[in-house]
Design an enzyme around this catalytic site. Structure first.
Site: not given
Length: 200
Positions: A35, A38
């Site tokens: 995450r 990302h």
């Protein structure tokens, strides 16, 4: 936590995983690394982050049991959209030897007490101040950004022995700090579950 994931996010994760193999990582470590990578479109975070699966598991349990979440700035709070957070920056004042960010951390500590999750993505002085307090945190996500004090404050966090997510370089910021917390928030309540394309 159930949430609707946009197809663009699913495709983004697919492309990221085509370039970065995270399959060897433990579940929560993988969730946080992916995450954060990302959120920044920066593959280097995969080797820059410092985190521990056991600490993440305890923090994951605390978070889903309702532990308070404190953030250093409103931009971090804005990135954590499915959870109420505590941010005392608007109430804080600077003074001799004390930045406004550091004072905000003091005020938040007085409000939440021990056992909170602290998410610091902006000010190294906020992280430095937290380390002077008897906060007994469930987790400190210490990812302040900058060329002055950021590396040093994150090194001090690691040396403190507190449960933490940090990184070695000057990189960081509100978006990646919020992403690290969101990884724990979105992850299934069984930490042993494998992240899926849709839920990561």
């Amino acid at each position: 936590m159930d949430r609707v994931v946009h197809p663009i996010e699913v495709e983004s994760y697919r492309r990221m995983r085509a370039r970065l193999d995270t399959s060897h990582l433990p579940p929560l470590t993988r969730a946080v690394v992916e995450r954060v990578v990302h959120s920044a479109a920066d593959l280097e975070y995969a080797t820059d982050l410092v985190l521990d699966e056991g600490e993440l598991a305890k923090a994951h349990s605390a978070l889903h049991a309702g532990a308070p979440v404190v953030v250093d700035v409103a931009m971090v709070a804005a990135g954590i959209t499915q959870l109420r957070t505590v941010c005392r920056l608007t109430d804080a004042k600077s003074g001799p030897g004390l930045t406004r960010s550091a004072h905000a951390i003091r005020l938040a500590h007085e409000e939440v007490g021990p056992g909170a999750l602290w998410v610091i993505g902006n000010a190294p002085t906020a992280l430095e101040e937290l380390l002077t307090l008897d906060a007994c945190p469930a987790l400190v996500i210490g990812l302040p950004v900058g060329f002055v004090g950021a590396v040093e404050s994150k090194a001090a966090l690691r040396e403190s022995g507190l449960p933490a997510v940090s990184n070695v370089s000057e990189k960081g910021g509100s978006a990646v700090a919020a992403a690290a917390l969101n990884a724990l928030l979105y992850h299934p309540t069984s930490p042993s579950a494998s992240p899926s394309e849709e839920k990561s």
